[in-house]
Design an enzyme around this catalytic site. Structure first.
Site, PDB file in Angstrom:
ATOM      1  N   HIS A 139       0.885  -1.159   0.000  1.00 19.71           N
ATOM      2  CA  HIS A 139       0.000   0.000   0.000  1.00 19.71           C
ATOM      3  C   HIS A 139       0.925   1.210   0.000  1.00 19.71           C
ATOM      4  O   HIS A 139       2.133   1.056  -0.177  1.00 19.71           O
ATOM      5  CB  HIS A 139      -0.907  -0.092   1.242  1.00 19.71           C
ATOM      6  N   ASP A 161      -6.302  -1.909   2.869  1.00 21.13           N
ATOM      7  CA  ASP A 161      -6.063  -1.125   1.648  1.00 21.13           C
ATOM      8  C   ASP A 161      -4.897  -1.796   0.943  1.00 21.13           C
ATOM      9  O   ASP A 161      -3.896  -2.098   1.572  1.00 21.13           O
ATOM     10  CB  ASP A 161      -5.650   0.311   1.992  1.00 21.13           C
ATOM     11  N   ASP A 193     -11.074  -3.894  -0.712  1.00 29.39           N
ATOM     12  CA  ASP A 193     -10.922  -2.452  -0.924  1.00 29.39           C
ATOM     13  C   ASP A 193     -11.468  -1.999  -2.286  1.00 29.39           C
ATOM     14  O   ASP A 193     -11.046  -2.502  -3.322  1.00 29.39           O
ATOM     15  CB  ASP A 193      -9.412  -2.149  -0.831  1.00 29.39           C
ATOM     16  N   HIS A 362       3.087  11.256  -8.578  1.00 28.06           N
ATOM     17  CA  HIS A 362       2.372  10.537  -7.524  1.00 28.06           C
ATOM     18  C   HIS A 362       1.691   9.305  -8.111  1.00 28.06           C
ATOM     19  O   HIS A 362       1.176   9.358  -9.217  1.00 28.06           O
ATOM     20  CB  HIS A 362       1.320  11.466  -6.909  1.00 28.06           C
ATOM     21  N   GLY A 365      -2.273   4.398  -3.741  1.00 28.84           N
ATOM     22  CA  GLY A 365      -1.933   3.151  -3.064  1.00 28.84           C
ATOM     23  C   GLY A 365      -2.978   2.062  -3.154  1.00 28.84           C
ATOM     24  O   GLY A 365      -2.932   1.099  -2.395  1.00 28.84           O
ATOM     25  N   HIS A 366      -3.951   2.215  -4.066  1.00 27.74           N
ATOM     26  CA  HIS A 366      -5.035   1.230  -4.122  1.00 27.74           C
ATOM     27  C   HIS A 366      -5.054   0.516  -5.471  1.00 27.74           C
ATOM     28  O   HIS A 366      -4.715   1.095  -6.491  1.00 27.74           O
ATOM     29  CB  HIS A 366      -6.380   1.928  -3.909  1.00 27.74           C
TER      30      HIS A 366
HETATM   31 ZN   LIG Z   1      -7.923   3.713   3.552  1.00 31.40          ZN
HETATM   32 ZN   LIG Z   2      -4.614   3.497   3.375  1.00 26.82          ZN
END
Ligand SMILES: [Zn+2]
Ligand SMILES: [Zn+2]
Length: 552
Positions: A139, A161, A193, A362, A365-366
């Site tokens: 993540h 996540d 998630d 950037h 993180g998913h």
């Molecule tokens: Zn989260």
């Molecule tokens: Zn998170």
């Protein structure tokens, strides 16, 4: 006799982004997964943050065996300082997560009596009839985990996540082989998630950001200033690595940023070659092309270091011509305007600004759709429940699950407070418990309700009128015309006549209320009704009207 059933109850994080909190209950045992906060929407005026309503848990406090935390982001740990003193349950988390929780609890003076237990990624803990294994996931923060929960009715996988970055900056990639093994053994329910269920394909690797940082540190003519979240430890690591490679010293500026970095350095989640990190007082006199600064303000928060730098209001750093500023974060919905204004300001000061629309600075993180499908295919759950997301994210994730072959009847899209019951006969959504938002306003928790929010909305839209009524101390009778002061209602010069008329109106009304001094509550209501009606007729606005009585 009906067999006992397992209850899955989301208290937050479903049909919204943030304040993630999940309850699992079997007979006399309850475990809680995560306890996050949410930043307020624009309509929640003056609210600092929002946390889940835990009244369901408070009525069953003696059943709670523990709180398991998946990782150290605010939307998973942020409510702990407010809820932990009420719940009094032990917390189980990995080392870095535990460190971040400790920082949060200390900030809010809630650390005393907290039972913090460290479980390494891959470690296990037994909580009543639940057996929980914390498996590593990748993540945007190190030490994140998903959970494999063995229960009397079957195995449940909670993804936390996650994404499937095979070349992460720090930490481990998601443990796919463990998940595949579970899938072969049989998984009853997968909770996964949904944050990026809208995005097709795969989420890019952090590698991409490392490459950008490398170019920027090499080519920037002056200082490089990177703004990001203080919890994005892997991003801070990327800045340190790129800066060190190009002989720049790194200065970490901003309180939350330095607190988190210090903790991460101590625990070994952040590493810096000797002499790379500098103290702010060394900035003066250093050649600009030898400087890299990491700071907060990626969301344009008005009190953050970056915004103060851009407004020449920061003690140590002002933005100068020749600076390169990298805003390394995705705007949180609702913050776009603030971020754009900050970028405008930075350009005006002569800085070069890089942000996600103009450069790959950037990655989030998913997991995107292909990663979500891969997890579904590996785990092969009998039942599926999308978590972490707005209703559209959950619905799209449900569609993905259908596409990979999970029968529609086995997919449950819940909202906060819905109860999903699992038992030998199958599973279904059975009821709804009390859930919702608790507003935190400055230091008070839960005192601000719907009425207060309505008042604030009214004030922000139509302003306020204060009516000062002077009455004689001796006779209780009105002394002269009342004074009227308004804020945010109308331009008082332009509407001078109207305001004057309203003063007369109140004076006449009070005169008519007879010789004997009337009850204040009566006058109060009468003044409010009369003026409210009058102002609405004149302006079509409804300012908040506050009558005050002074005895002279
Ligand atoms: Zn989260
Ligand atoms: Zn998170």
């Amino acid at each position: 006799m009906t067999k006992p059933r397992l209850k899955i109850i989301p208290l937050g994080g479903l049909s919204e982004i943030g304040k993630n909190m999940m309850v699992m209950e079997y007979e006399d045992d309850i475990i809680i997964i995560d306890a996050g906060l949410m930043f307020p929407g624009q309509e929640m005026l003056g609210i600092d943050l929002v946390i889940p309503d835990i009244s369901y848990l408070l009525e069953r406090r003696e059943k709670i065996r523990g709180i398991v935390i998946t990782h150290g982001h605010e939307d998973h740990i942020g409510a702990l300082p407010y809820l932990l003193p009420q719940l009094g349950a032990p917390i189980y988390a990995t080392k870095l997560t535990q460190g971040l929780i400790r920082v949060k609890l200390k900030e809010r003076k809630a650390l005393d009596g907290a039972q913090l237990n460290v479980v390494p990624p891959g470690g296990e803990v037994t909580l009543g009839k639940f057996h929980v294994e914390l498996y590593p996931v990748c993540h945007s923060i190190p030490d994140a985990v998903g959970l494999i929960i063995s229960t009397p009715v079957g195995t449940i996988v909670h993804s936390g996540d996650f994404k499937l970055d095979y070349t992460p900056v720090s930490g481990q990639p998601t443990n796919l082989s463990r998940l595949a093994q579970l899938g072969a053994q049989g998984v009853l329910l997968l909770l996964s998630d949904s944050t990026y269920a809208e995005l097709p394909g795969y989420t890019s690797s952090e590698r991409v950001v490392s490459e950008t940082m490398d170019h920027v540190m090499a080519d920037a003519p002056g200082r490089v200033i990177v703004a990001t979240f203080s919890s994005l430890i892997s991003r801070i690591q990327q800045v340190i690595d790129a800066a060190a490679k190009h002989q720049r010293r790194v200065f970490i500026i901003g309180r939350s940023m330095s607190d988190t970095s210090r903790m991460a350095l101590e625990l070994g989640y952040l590493t810096a070659p000797d002499g790379t990190l500098g103290q702010p007082d060394e900035l003066r006199g250093m050649p600009h092309n030898k400087i890299a600064i990491v700071t907060t303000g990626s969301q344009g928060e008005p009190t953050s270091a970056l915004v103060r730098m851009a407004n020449r209001d920061h003690r140590q750093v002002h933005i100068l011509r020749g600076d390169t500023v990298v805003i390394s974060a995705t705007p949180i919905p609702g913050n776009e305007a603030l971020i754009n204004r900050t970028a405008d300001n930075l350009f005006k000061q002569g800085a070069q600004v890089l942000y996600d629309k103009v450069a790959p600075v950037h990655v989030h993180g998913h997991g995107s759709q292909e990663e979500l499908k891969l997890l579904l295919n590996l785990v092969k759950p009998r039942f599926f429940m999308p978590i972490h997301g707005e209703y559209r994210h959950l619905s799209l994730h449900a569609k993905l699950a259908e596409a990979v072959g999970i029968p529609k009847d086995n997919i449950f899209v819940l909202e906060d407070g819905n109860v999903l019951e699992l038992g030998p006969q199958g599973s279904k959504i059975t009821s709804k418990i009390a859930s919702g938002n608790v507003y935190v306003d400055g230091l008070s928790v839960g005192d601000v309700g719907g009425v207060v929010l309505r008042d604030r909305r009214m004030l922000s839209r139509d302003g306020m009128v204060v009516v000062i009524i002077a009455v004689s101390k001796q006779t209780g009778k009105l002394m002269g015309r009342p004074d009227i002061v308004s804020r945010g209602f109308v331009d008082t010069r332009e509407f001078k006549n109207m305001i004057n008329e309203s003063r007369d109106l109140v004076a006449r009304m009070l005169d008519h209320s007879g010789d004997r001094p009337a009850e204040w509550s009566f006058i109060n209501t009468k003044v409010r009704d009369t003026l409210s009606k009058f102002y609405y007729e004149q302006t079509k606005r409804r300012p908040m009207i506050l009558p005050f009585m002074v005895k002279v």
